[in-house]
Design a protein around this motif. Structure first.
Motif, PDB file in Angstrom:
ATOM      1  N   PHE A 130       0.976  -1.229  -0.064  1.00 28.70           N
ATOM      2  CA  PHE A 130      -0.105   0.211   0.033  1.00 28.70           C
ATOM      3  C   PHE A 130       1.023   1.419  -0.105  1.00 28.70           C
ATOM      4  CE2 PHE A 130      -3.749  -2.342   1.437  1.00 28.70           C
ATOM      5  CZ  PHE A 130      -4.646  -2.099   0.438  1.00 28.70           C
TER       6      PHE A 130
ATOM      7  N   SER B 244       0.532   4.234  -3.104  1.00 26.32           N
ATOM      8  CA  SER B 244       0.242   5.290  -2.614  1.00 26.32           C
ATOM      9  C   SER B 244       1.257   6.208  -3.282  1.00 26.32           C
ATOM     10  CB  SER B 244       0.418   5.913  -1.056  1.00 26.32           C
ATOM     11  OG  SER B 244       1.489   5.388  -0.454  1.00 26.32           O
TER      12      SER B 244
ATOM     13  N   ILE C 176       1.205   2.945   6.819  1.00 23.78           N
ATOM     14  CA  ILE C 176      -0.198   2.855   6.442  1.00 23.78           C
ATOM     15  C   ILE C 176      -0.434   4.458   6.565  1.00 23.78           C
ATOM     16  CG2 ILE C 176      -2.461   2.752   6.934  1.00 23.78           C
ATOM     17  CD1 ILE C 176      -1.187   0.277   5.382  1.00 23.78           C
TER      18      ILE C 176
ATOM     19  N   SER D 185       0.973   6.566   4.060  1.00 23.83           N
ATOM     20  CA  SER D 185       0.196   6.273   2.887  1.00 23.83           C
ATOM     21  C   SER D 185      -1.017   7.216   2.776  1.00 23.83           C
ATOM     22  CB  SER D 185       0.037   4.951   2.527  1.00 23.83           C
ATOM     23  OG  SER D 185       1.040   4.075   2.410  1.00 23.83           O
TER      24      SER D 185
ATOM     25  N   LEU E  85      -8.366   2.294   1.775  1.00 26.29           N
ATOM     26  CA  LEU E  85      -7.208   2.066   2.777  1.00 26.29           C
ATOM     27  C   LEU E  85      -7.362   2.237   4.187  1.00 26.29           C
ATOM     28  CD1 LEU E  85      -3.979   1.801   2.672  1.00 26.29           C
ATOM     29  CD2 LEU E  85      -4.098   4.317   2.619  1.00 26.29           C
TER      30      LEU E  85
ATOM     31  N   SER F 202     -13.249  -2.833   1.121  1.00 19.90           N
ATOM     32  CA  SER F 202     -11.862  -2.266   0.126  1.00 19.90           C
ATOM     33  C   SER F 202     -12.028  -2.613  -1.145  1.00 19.90           C
ATOM     34  CB  SER F 202     -10.858  -2.392   1.176  1.00 19.90           C
ATOM     35  OG  SER F 202     -10.637  -1.903   2.340  1.00 19.90           O
TER      36      SER F 202
END
Length: 621
Positions: free
Chosen positions: A79, A83, A149, A152, A178, A208
């Motif tokens: 992720f 991003s 995370i 991102s 996300l 998601s």
């Protein structure tokens, strides 16, 4: 065992797998690689977790629970990569940084599957339910994952604030997709879950997955906008809008709003329902080829617009939509019409002009007047057959190509410049060119007026030569020599050397054989000097029987070598000539010292020359 949990997790795995496969097939789209990797990790996570809930034995449950980490460790890193791709930070994803990002996940796997030896991950707290506590590495991995995370999410949030309206909506969808699973992970970690023993994170990835599916197939943020967004500049005067493959409006700029009346509520609607007379005006352009068309638009009487359609191609063959540009060309069309009228009025002038008048289109002569054919010796057919640059003198081709390119592209150029052209008979003639960009038969061209200035250039060359050269010997004159000294002083060229020369016995020749014989001797001296010294050296006659040579960037050794070469050439000349043609010279040489002025060096060389002359120069008779 819990069959309900397993079914939900398998469904989440299937959705994740479908998205991963789709993204992998569209890997050339921005963000697709990161999305494919993320959904692959989520597929592994959900599937292995589902098997854990289908297992009855505690040992099997623990084994499959550990196996979920094969997917768990992929998710945060992937992720983060996604991003970076989506928010246009490709410089972060260098091979070195990608390698660094793999270190923590690989170490985590090794520590998990060797935990029985050190307890760094589970610390003896492992159960068959959700892992909520553990050892040092358990907490390190948790902080590391949430940090990726968080980064991102921050990047996506910045994209939402700074992005354009269409990118903003896609970023919001992506950010929600996300955060949902990781909020579920926090809920499970804090033991607030309504489902005993179940980690909600992989299950929520089903939500998601649906959001990503919405973005991919409905909003198409990885498809249409990633290709077209950079072209949609709000400050453009041209109207620009984007259609997907079904004819729905995806995005537009402010100019499209002013010209076509597009508004926010038109996003996602069929273009034919938003723009009157779409089928009559635009529909013929909707094809898989780039093309243009001139049209009149409702609400703009008396104006002409050019519609340019650019297919948006994915994977080199699949058309995923169209980029449409709308440009007001009313002024250009009016100028073209005026030019047609002007052509009729000025044709008589063209045909009787003393200048060469040439229209160049696509690098070739499209039209010329009779004077052009007369001056070049070619027929119009011959002139049209090859690129016009073929008629230009080789050394001037680069200049002419540059000026033509600048004119046709409306860049700054020389309004007036000179070049040489070659006639059919092989003669080289000079032309002075001026011109402008025009539309000829509806296409961009240049109109060029060439004046034949061959006679003027010849006269200029003669005058220039006479102003810098001695009329008798053809050597540089005193004026040029003095300019050379000034250049030495101005440019501070060190070292340099000066050779002063005085002929011996010229007066005797003039008195006994006449001044004509004396002039012949002077010309012989000039010839020897020209043969002795290099083109960059300044060889000048000061007047009477005095000569001087300026040797730039020549030290004492170089000057001595040049002087010896001169004496050798004089001796060689004297061996094979008549007695009255013998040459005798007195020579003085001086080299600059440090920043000594040219005048000082000249005085020293002159002094050395007179010292040699006083020692007795040899008579020429």
């Amino acid at each position: 065992m819990n069959f309900s949990y397993a079914v939900a997790l398998i469904l989440s795995a299937i959705i994740s797998l479908v998205i991963a496969i789709y993204a992998r097939r569209h890997h050339s789209i921005k963000g697709a690689k990161g999305l494919a990797l993320a959904m692959t990790g989520l597929t592994i996570w959900s599937f292995t977790y589902a098997i854990r809930w289908l297992s009855a034995e505690p040992a099997a449950q623990i084994f499959w629970l550990n196996a979920t980490y094969l997917g768990v460790i992929i998710a945060p890193t992937s992720f983060f990569i996604l991003s970076m791709e989506f928010t246009d930070h490709p410089q972060v994803l260098s091979p070195r940084n990608i390698f660094l990002l793999t270190i923590e996940p690989v170490l985590t796997l090794l520590i998990i599957f060797t935990d029985s030896y050190h307890g760094l991950f589970f610390a003896g707290l492992q159960t068959t339910d959700t892992i909520l506590d553990g050892g040092v590495w358990f907490w390190f991995n948790l902080v590391y994952s949430y940090t990726l995370i968080l980064i991102s999410a921050i990047l996506l949030a910045i994209n939402i604030v700074r992005g354009t309206r269409f990118y903003r909506s896609q970023s919001i969808i992506f950010l929600v997709g996300l955060l949902i699973p990781w909020l579920g992970n926090i809920v499970s970690f804090l033991n607030f879950s309504p489902f005993p023993g179940l980690d909600l994170t992989p299950l929520l990835f089903m939500g998601s997955g649906l959001l990503f599916f919405q973005a991919l197939f409905r909003k198409r943020f990885l498809n249409i906008t990633s290709i077209a967004r950079e072209a949609l500049v709000e400050g453009m005067t041209d109207g620009v809008f984007v259609l997907d493959s079904t004819g729905n409006i995806v995005d537009y700029n402010l100019a499209a709003n002013a010209i076509l009346g597009l508004h926010r509520e038109h996003i996602g609607q069929q273009i034919s329902a938003c723009i009157p007379l779409w089928d009559d005006i635009f529909a013929p352009l909707v094809d898989s080829m780039e093309q243009s068309r001139e049209v009149s638009l409702p609400g703009h009487p008396g104006k002409t617009f050019e519609i340019h359609l650019i297919p948006l191609v994915e994977d080199e063959h699949k058309v995923t939509g169209d980029l449409v540009l709308v440009r007001d060309i009313s002024e250009r069309k009016a100028a073209e019409i005026a030019l047609v009228d002007s052509e009729k009025r000025y044709r008589l002038l063209f045909e009787n002009s003393a200048d060469l008048i040439i229209v160049i289109q696509d690098g070739k002569i499209a039209f010329c007047n009779p004077q052009t054919m007369k001056s070049t010796g070619y027929t119009l057919k011959e002139l049209k057959q090859v690129p016009f640059i073929e008629f230009v003198f080789p050394e001037d081709k680069e200049l002419v190509i540059d000026q033509y390119t600048r004119r046709i592209n409306e860049m700054p150029n020389k309004k007036l410049y000179q070049f040489r052209f070659v006639t059919k008979q092989g003669d080289v003639r000079w032309a002075e060119s001026r011109g402008m960009k025009i539309q000829w038969d509806g296409r961009s061209s240049t109109l060029n007026f060439l004046s034949d200035i061959t006679e003027r250039k010849t006269a200029e060359d003669v005058l220039k030569f006479q102003s810098t050269h001695d009329a008798l010997t053809g050597l540089y004159n005193r004026s040029f020599y003095q300019d050379a000294l000034e250049n030495l002083k101005h440019n501070q060229t060190f070292p340099f050397s000066i050779i002063m020369i005085d002929m011996n016995g010229l007066k005797q020749v003039n008195d006994s054989l006449g001044h004509s014989a004396g002039d012949d001797i002077l010309c012989l001296v000039a010839k020897v000097l020209q043969q002795t010294f290099h083109p960059e050296d300044v060889v000048a006659r000061l007047g009477g029987d005095e000569f001087v040579i300026v040797l730039p960037e020549a030290n004492r050794t170089a000057a001595q070598i040049a002087t010896d070469r001169l004496r050798s050439n004089i001796a060689l000349h004297n061996q094979g000539c008549l007695p009255y043609q013998r040459i005798s010279l007195s020579i003085g040489v001086a080299t600059s010292e440090d920043d000594e002025s040219p005048e000082s060096v000249v005085n020293r060389a002159d002094h050395y020359m007179y010292e040699e002359k006083q020692q007795g120069g040899e008579s020429m008779l």
